[in-house]
Design an enzyme around this catalytic site. Sequence first.
Site, PDB file in Angstrom:
ATOM      1  CB  CYS A  60      -0.968  -0.045   1.084  1.00 56.29           C
ATOM      2  SG  CYS A  60      -2.150  -1.373   1.013  1.00 56.29           S
ATOM      3  CD  GLU A  61       5.634   2.722   0.522  1.00 54.80           C
ATOM      4  OE1 GLU A  61       6.340   3.576  -0.031  1.00 54.80           O
ATOM      5  OE2 GLU A  61       5.715   2.437   1.769  1.00 54.80           O
TER       6      GLU A  61
END
Length: 419
Positions: A343-344
């Site tokens: 999640c980036e």
Amino acid sequence: MDDFAIRGGVLHVEDVPLPAIAEAVGTPVYVYSCRTLARHARVFRNALAALPSVHLAFAVKSNPNLAVLKVLQREGYGADVVSIGEMRRALAAGMPAADIVFSGVGKTAAEMVEALEAGLGQFNVESEEEGAELAALAAARGLIATATLRVNPDVDAGTHAKISTGKADNKFGVPYDRAAAIYTRLVALPGLGLRGLALHIGSQIADLGPSERAFTRMGALMQDLRSAGHVITHMDLGGGLGVPYRAGDDLPTPADYGAMVARVCGGWDVTLMFEPGRVITGNAGVLLTEVIRVKEGVNAPFVVVDAAMNDLARPAMYDAWHDFAAVRPSGETMLAHVVGPICESSDTFAMNRTIDRVVAGDLAVFRTAGAYGATMASTYNSRPLVPEVLVDADRWAIVADRIDPAAILAAERVPAWLG
Ligand SMILES: *Cc1c(COP(=O)(O)O)cnc(C)c1O
């Protein structure tokens, strides 16, 4: 990469088809070729055959896996280590302590003592402060710490800023202009057996010009020290030779490098020491992954794979390119972004790249992942620590287990006062 070839429509590592490894071990997983590792070790050694006295110290940080170290040990390599953990690995692989070089700006007293007591071959001292501390620790034990002084030649290696190490503002070594004075003060200390100089200007070096300038400067400094009466028997030229990451990359070969070294340093009358890492391990490994799904995008689809930046950090850290290839290529291609599940947005392996056409469930590899791959892996996003496999002809073995997030969780505690 001829040990990584398509046979019968399927990508093999040596004689092992990658789907067999994926099925048995799961994905993602690093897969290394024993034959490629050994060949690279020999190519590098042969490139230096014209030099009278050479010591080869494999840079453990590029790939510290115990089985990989064993391959290098069998090829007669010692090790360049940058922590006591790496020294223990090199010893565990059977490398003699005398063949190990210890680099790094932050060696602690405890590390220096353990290395001294193990009989470590050479400390590459990175500051006057460190040299004085090492001398005192050795003298107190009635030992002599064999050492070189690492000099910062103030040369721009022309590589990525995060892996440049030889410019004046980098933390490594002592400034060139102060090196002779520091050498003179350190050589007088009991407990320190200073015998030469060391340098390492950076990694993934694609142009030999800066290395040649750095070696030339070091040669001049060596002559100055000799003129002042010092006995110089060892010069450590570091590592850093780059490898091709993409088709068409035009890099100097080990033979080009060896010819340059012979021309610049061949008459130095010393043992020349080398610390190759990436050039040995880079093209000896791939990261095998499975496509989770292909997600529609605005300009191009996102190929979401089950490997992520926690498994292979180089693209996120250094904007590095790794070729992406299907294990069973159909011959068709697609324009896509290749991303991991983390999640980036830095968890991106490729943007707007033409790749082999893949669909959900397909296997693929990131190539040239044998150096600075598994060793930089983490459990970010509570993902497992990626496993490693070594192939030798038609046999293969898991050489590092997948570490389950449950094992990490088991090492954590909630203090009593949180209830
Ligand atoms: C990282 C490092 C190396 C190896 O660099 P490669 O680019 O992998 O060859 C050698 N010596 C020192 C001191 C290093 O820090």
